[in-house]
Design a protein around this motif. Structure first.
Motif, PDB file in Angstrom:
ATOM      1  N   TYR A  71      31.989 -22.220  83.892  1.00  0.00           N
ATOM      2  CA  TYR A  71      30.955 -21.679  82.995  1.00  0.00           C
ATOM      3  C   TYR A  71      31.307 -21.922  81.538  1.00  0.00           C
ATOM      4  CZ  TYR A  71      28.893 -19.891  87.160  1.00  0.00           C
ATOM      5  OH  TYR A  71      28.319 -19.832  88.395  1.00  0.00           O
ATOM      6  N   TYR A 113      26.355 -32.623  88.516  1.00  0.00           N
ATOM      7  CA  TYR A 113      25.038 -32.321  87.942  1.00  0.00           C
ATOM      8  C   TYR A 113      25.127 -31.246  86.872  1.00  0.00           C
ATOM      9  CZ  TYR A 113      21.315 -35.084  89.883  1.00  0.00           C
ATOM     10  OH  TYR A 113      20.458 -36.110  90.128  1.00  0.00           O
ATOM     11  N   THR A 114      25.990 -30.241  87.099  1.00  0.00           N
ATOM     12  CA  THR A 114      26.068 -29.185  86.087  1.00  0.00           C
ATOM     13  C   THR A 114      26.906 -29.615  84.893  1.00  0.00           C
ATOM     14  OG1 THR A 114      27.897 -28.220  87.292  1.00  0.00           O
ATOM     15  CG2 THR A 114      25.738 -27.291  87.703  1.00  0.00           C
ATOM     16  N   SER A 143      22.984 -16.752  89.237  1.00  0.00           N
ATOM     17  CA  SER A 143      21.773 -17.533  88.979  1.00  0.00           C
ATOM     18  C   SER A 143      20.718 -16.690  88.261  1.00  0.00           C
ATOM     19  CB  SER A 143      21.222 -18.132  90.264  1.00  0.00           C
ATOM     20  OG  SER A 143      21.129 -17.154  91.250  1.00  0.00           O
ATOM     21  N   GLY A 189      21.367 -29.110  89.638  1.00  0.00           N
ATOM     22  CA  GLY A 189      22.730 -28.623  89.789  1.00  0.00           C
ATOM     23  C   GLY A 189      22.770 -27.159  90.181  1.00  0.00           C
ATOM     24  N   GLY A 190      21.915 -26.353  89.565  1.00  0.00           N
ATOM     25  CA  GLY A 190      21.931 -24.925  89.844  1.00  0.00           C
ATOM     26  C   GLY A 190      21.429 -24.610  91.237  1.00  0.00           C
ATOM     27  N   THR A 216      21.531 -17.320  84.566  1.00  0.00           N
ATOM     28  CA  THR A 216      21.256 -18.743  84.353  1.00  0.00           C
ATOM     29  C   THR A 216      19.753 -18.979  84.318  1.00  0.00           C
ATOM     30  OG1 THR A 216      23.260 -19.159  85.608  1.00  0.00           O
ATOM     31  CG2 THR A 216      21.896 -21.052  85.105  1.00  0.00           C
ATOM     32  N   HIS A 265      27.115 -31.632  93.161  1.00  0.00           N
ATOM     33  CA  HIS A 265      26.686 -30.384  92.526  1.00  0.00           C
ATOM     34  C   HIS A 265      27.360 -30.195  91.172  1.00  0.00           C
ATOM     35  CE1 HIS A 265      26.557 -26.143  91.574  1.00  0.00           C
ATOM     36  NE2 HIS A 265      27.846 -26.031  91.835  1.00  0.00           N
ATOM     37  N   PHE A 272      20.112 -29.585  85.182  1.00  0.00           N
ATOM     38  CA  PHE A 272      20.745 -28.320  85.528  1.00  0.00           C
ATOM     39  C   PHE A 272      19.952 -27.596  86.610  1.00  0.00           C
ATOM     40  CE2 PHE A 272      23.100 -24.490  85.205  1.00  0.00           C
ATOM     41  CZ  PHE A 272      24.308 -24.886  84.693  1.00  0.00           C
ATOM     42  N   GLY A 288      24.618 -31.350  82.631  1.00  0.00           N
ATOM     43  CA  GLY A 288      24.380 -30.264  81.696  1.00  0.00           C
ATOM     44  C   GLY A 288      25.148 -30.464  80.413  1.00  0.00           C
ATOM     45  N   ALA A 309      29.407 -24.689  80.905  1.00  0.00           N
ATOM     46  CA  ALA A 309      27.944 -24.587  80.958  1.00  0.00           C
ATOM     47  C   ALA A 309      27.378 -23.941  79.700  1.00  0.00           C
ATOM     48  CB  ALA A 309      27.524 -23.793  82.193  1.00  0.00           C
TER      49      ALA A 309
END
Lengths: 329, 657
Positions: free
Chosen positions: B351, B485-486, B419, B457-458, B422, B482, B454, B490, B354
């Motif tokens: 995170y 992707y984030t 989530s 990814g999320g 997010t 996965h 994202f 992101g 992120a």
């Protein structure tokens, strides 16, 4: 939100109801794609339905996908709509409306996402407990077990009869898996053979580094830790071939650490097991006695065992410390 | 008491008025990168010799070439020598000796020279640029390693690399990326822009900030030194017992990663204190730019999580060198201990990767939609919520490991709960687009791409958070896709957006827009073409970090490999654009090219040495677009006597002390 905005924008012509348009487009697309997914794709989703664990994983993935598809479609449609309709027109240098938020939209969003998330957590918990741990390694003291699970050595070495839980000890080492069948005299083999319509209990352990036993079609994955008995359950429902791969990086030849097994009818399994037991008897007596973890330094060679150990004449010990180390505790 | 002038000492980097003479030595006589390298070489040799001398009598070491103690001590003294050579400790020693502090570079006339970028400096803007260049170099190195991985995976049977080289590439790529991603936005943009955004002339701890940067070259070179030492073969997660048994390259891995942990703590702590204590009058928490919120959340996580990493790596090093047994099961330790320590750091870390991205897109969206940020409080709550929840999810990495089965429902719940905050970021983004006047400039394209990537990814993250589904997905290419992707989709997209958005501010130079659009579209398409098929590859049963895979997956793997080359080329386009625009064409941009309201855009570009001539008084939030009645964001030249509150009381305390 749309109606509030229509007043705020104050343009001459009637503002279309953007929110309703987006909602209807995504509803239609969501229903179409969900139906397509559920009827065409979902029966073929991984990891198949060979065992109870695999089937429950496939069901989990399908349910998650069926929820994810409309959510993703809604957001994609929203972005697509916004980027098409609300792009800056050439020559327009004014600012957009000063919209700082909308309590109703925010509350709805937070409520809906929270509801989805809590549902998913409840669903996931149910789908973890009811299918006996969903094929994941549960450690030495499993708490979600099928009836008749064999959790002590005494239970595990009692002879097997069809209908009982079959115990298979999976031993990881660099870079292969071996399988030990304690209910058949504890013979050890590199062939993974499993009877159909049977609860199988995998006792996964390792003799050197951490591996992970991933029997793809069985829907079973359990880390093989040295000195740890990691138990996973699955009930076979179909005949077929199994691919086993190591799923935790275990050194140079991790990528080549795979083999194949099969699910066969019970009678075929029984004849295979009893013939293997006889064939391998001369080797089985040299093996350490069956235990929930595998320690190759326990050598049952009369009184020679300690001597052999003293001389260091054994294979990978799972430890870093060579015997001559001054600090051996 | 009202004050007549602003307090000079309060905002002077270094804490006190410089009293010593100006440094008039020639550049090569002053401590800089070349003296640092000299110190590092000497330090390594001294440490290596010491290690040999200490450990020579151990039979195990004298009969083998396992000289881990010497190597680790070599690295330790290398770092100390590097820092001594750079002059990190000079001010400290001067202070301890009671000698006058030298005049800092800011007032030293050569503040504009290129040489300052190769020195330890107290100017956060210089540190920001140093970070920017450093991070781009690290990113390209690690990206090239990824190309190597994909080249090997072109065929399941024909091998380009040996199995050993392949695993070394995988480990180097993963570790280097994870090390640099922690700082890729916080380092350049956080350090450079936070003081400008909150209306401060400085950061709280300029020496700590400089140290946090100058530790990164050491960490990255030590990590690369693993290759001549034999490489490390346990991936970026470095699980024992494999990492305890591995060759000396694993020492380099553990030392470098632990060192980067220290750099992260220092960087995070400095920013944390800066944001809390150095906001200008009127910069209330409700007016804080969303980028600052994002970096604040990141700093909290860094400060609290990175010590666990350094501790874990330290234990790994002592296991490998002086034969403690923290992670050896049959000697009373536990391999699970390392997994817990690692992921207790590792999950806040993802995170950490992120939040800065969320911060950047929330900063970019209002500017290019010409609208206020939708639901400001929800966005801030999202940042804080993610930061807090991130500490309660780590065991979802251990769903199959056999640890604590009864805790799995809890960790599934906390993971899925993440989530919700997010999702706040998506709500904010979508609300901001509502009835906007969207301008498709390059930064905006990257910000929009973050939402696209994202989302995938999320949502795939929810698949792996479900324990049942995770049994199939854990450790497979699904997970790999996965988190690419984030992180890539992101964080790196946000980083690129930030570069296009803020380089006019940081360097006074605008990147080429046309090349930028080419870069964006190529990168966006190639990125999705690279990583989308990997979800299928993982579902079809390919584990991570393998060099041999099922023949039926070769088509998909080849598609991915070729796409990854295109992705690499798109990054090359960025580098070309960066070098072309900043070195060759130098298209000057001194004003406010995006017509943004952010406080950082209210000063000239690049900002003057002291950021603001006077401490500004912030009058309104940064996102008041579309409101003709909104006051300007700040009064940059507040009337004398207006700064009554906090500054005055601070001044009083100062004069009384």
């Amino acid at each position: 939100m749309a109606s509030v905005e229509a007043q705020a924008s104050g343009s001459g012509q009637r503002e279309p109801n953007h929110g309703m348009r987006i909602f209807i487009i995504s509803l239609v697309l969501g229903v179409i794609f969900d139906a397509l997914f559920w009827f065409l794709l979902s029966p073929h989703m991984p990891p198949g339905t060979m065992t109870s664990a695999a089937a429950s994983e496939q069901f989990d993935i399908n349910v998650l996908a069926a929820i994810a598809i409309p959510v993703m479609i809604f957001i994609f449609v929203y972005f697509g709509y916004a980027l098409t309709v609300w792009r800056r027109r050439p020559g327009d240098d004014t600012d957009g409306p000063a919209l700082h938020g909308n309590a109703r939209v925010q509350t709805t969003w937070i409520t809906v996402t929270s509801a989805i998330v809590l549902f998913l957590a409840g669903f996931g918990t149910y789908e973890l407990i009811v299918p006996q741990g969903a094929g994941a390694g549960e450690g030495p003291a499993p708490i979600w077990t099928p009836p008749g699970a064999k959790l002590t050595v005494a239970q595990q070495i009692a002879p097997w009869t069809p209908g009982q839980v079959l115990v298979i000890q999976v031993i990881g080492q660099q870079w292969k898996f071996s399988y030990r069948y304690p209910q058949f005299g504890g013979f050890e083999t590199s062939a993974l053979v499993i009877p159909d319509h049977t609860w199988v209990q995998f006792d996964v352990t390792s003799i050197d580094v951490i591996h992970s036993f991933w029997a793809y079609q069985l829907g079973v994955k359990a880390d093989a830790n040295p000195g740890v008995d990691n138990v996973a359950f699955a009930k076979t429902d179909q005949l077929g071939k199994i691919t086993v791969r190591c799923d935790e990086l275990c050194g140079l030849w991790h990528g080549a650490m795979f083999d194949y097994g099969k699910v066969v009818p019970v009678s075929e399994f029984q004849s295979w097991a009893s013939s293997s037991r006889v064939e391998l008897a001369s080797i089985t007596k040299l093996l350490p006695p069956y235990a929930t973890t595998y320690n190759p330094t326990v050598i049952p060679l009369f009184r020679l065992g300690p001597v052999v150990k003293k001389l260091g004449l054994f294979g990978a010990g799972g430890g870093y410390y060579p015997p001559q180390d001054p600090q051996q505790p | 008491m009202a004050i007549e002038t602003e307090p000079g000492t309060l905002q002077h980097p270094g804490g006190g008025e410089p009293t010593g003479a100006k440094d008039t030595r020639a550049w090569w006589q002053r401590p800089a990168i070349h003296t640092g390298v000299l110190g590092a070489v000497i330090g390594y040799l001294v440490g290596y010799y010491l290690g040999r001398a200490i450990s020579a009598n151990y039979q195990q070491i004298s009969t083998s070439d396992a000289h881990d103690i010497a190597i680790v001590l070599g690295f330790l003294f290398l770092v100390i020598g590097w820092l001594v050579g750079l002059g990190v400790f000079n001010d400290l020693l001067r202070h301890m000796a009671g000698r006058p502090m030298p005049d800092t570079e800011k007032t030293n006339g050569d503040a504009a020279g290129v040489a300052r970028y190769f020195r330890v400096t107290l100017d956060h803007k210089v540190v920001g640029i140093q970070y920017l260049i450093g991070m781009i170099i690290y990113f390209c190195t690690a990206g090239l390693l990824a190309m190597g991985i994909r080249t090997e995976l072109l065929s399941p049977v024909h091998h380009v690399f040996s199995s050993s080289t392949y695993i070394e590439l995988v480990g180097e790529h993963g570790t280097m990326m994870m090390m640099l991603m922690t700082s890729v936005i916080l380092g350049p943009f956080g350090n450079y822009l936070i003081p400008l955004m909150i209306g401060s002339k400085r950061v709280a701890f300029p020496r700590v900030e400089a140290l946090s940067f100058w530790l990164t070259p050491a960490a990255f070179l030590i990590l690369l030194a693993a290759i001549p030492l034999g490489g490390f073969h346990m991936g970026w997660t470095g699980y024992p017992t494999l990492s305890v048994q591995d060759t000396s390259g694993a020492d380099a891995y553990a030392f470098a990663f632990g060192l980067m942990g220290i750099s992260m703590v220092l960087a995070g702590f400095n920013i944390l204190v800066t944001v809390i204590c150095y906001r200008a009058p009127g910069m209330r928490w409700s007016r804080l730019p969303m980028f600052v919120w994002g970096i604040l959340g990141t700093s909290v996580m860094m400060t609290l999580a990175a010590p666990i990493l350094s501790g874990g790596m330290y234990m790994l090093l002592t296991d490998r060198t002086v034969q403690t047994a923290f992670f050896t099961d049959n000697l009373g330790g536990s391999t699970y201990l390392f997994q817990n320590l690692f992921w207790f750091f590792g999950h806040p870390e993802v995170y950490i990767l992120a939040l800065p991205g969320f911060g950047i897109v929330n900063e970019i969206l209002p500017v290019f939609t010409r609208k206020p940020l939708f639901a400001y409080k929800v966005a801030a709550a999202g940042m804080v919520g993610v930061a807090l929840l991130s500490f309660f999810v780590w065991q979802h990495h251990l769903f199959d490991s056999g640890i604590n089965p009864n805790m799995r429902p809890l960790f599934m719940l906390t993971t899925e709960m993440i989530s919700i905050p997010t999702g706040f970021i998506f709500l904010v983004g979508m609300g901001t687009l509502w009835k906007a006047k969207i301008r498709f400039s390059v930064p905006m394209l990257f910000a929009l791409a973050l939402f696209f990537n994202f989302l995938i990814g999320g949502v795939s993250g929810v698949f792996v958070s479900d324990t049942g589904a995770d049994t199939t997905e854990h450790g497979s290419f699904f997970v790999m896709a996965h988190f690419h992707y984030t992180i890539m989709g992101g964080l790196i997209f946000a980083f690129m957006g930030g570069c296009y958005y803020w380089l006019p501010k940081m360097m006074g130079i605008k990147l080429n827009e046309k090349l930028g659009k080419w870069h964006f579209w190529l990168m966006f398409l190639a990125f999705n073409s690279t990583f989308l098929p990997l979800f299928a590859v993982g579902w079809l049963g390919q584990p991570r970090r393998v060099f041999e895979y099922a023949l039926r997956l070769q088509g998909l793997n080849d598609w991915v490999s070729i796409s990854s080359y295109v992705l690499g080329f798109s990054i090359l386009l960025f580098v070309i654009n960066f070098v072309w625009s900043t070195v060759v064409t130098r298209d000057r941009e001194t004003g406010n090219p995006w017509d943004a309201r952010g406080l950082e855009w209210q000063v000239p570009s690049p900002p003057p040495v002291h950021n603001f001539e006077h401490i500004p008084v912030v009058l309104s939030g940064p996102y008041e677009y579309g409101d003709p009645d909104a006051p300007p964001v700040a009064d940059l030249n507040p009337p004398v006597g207006v700064l009554v509150g906090a500054l005055a009381s601070a001044e009083t305390e100062e004069s009384e002390a």
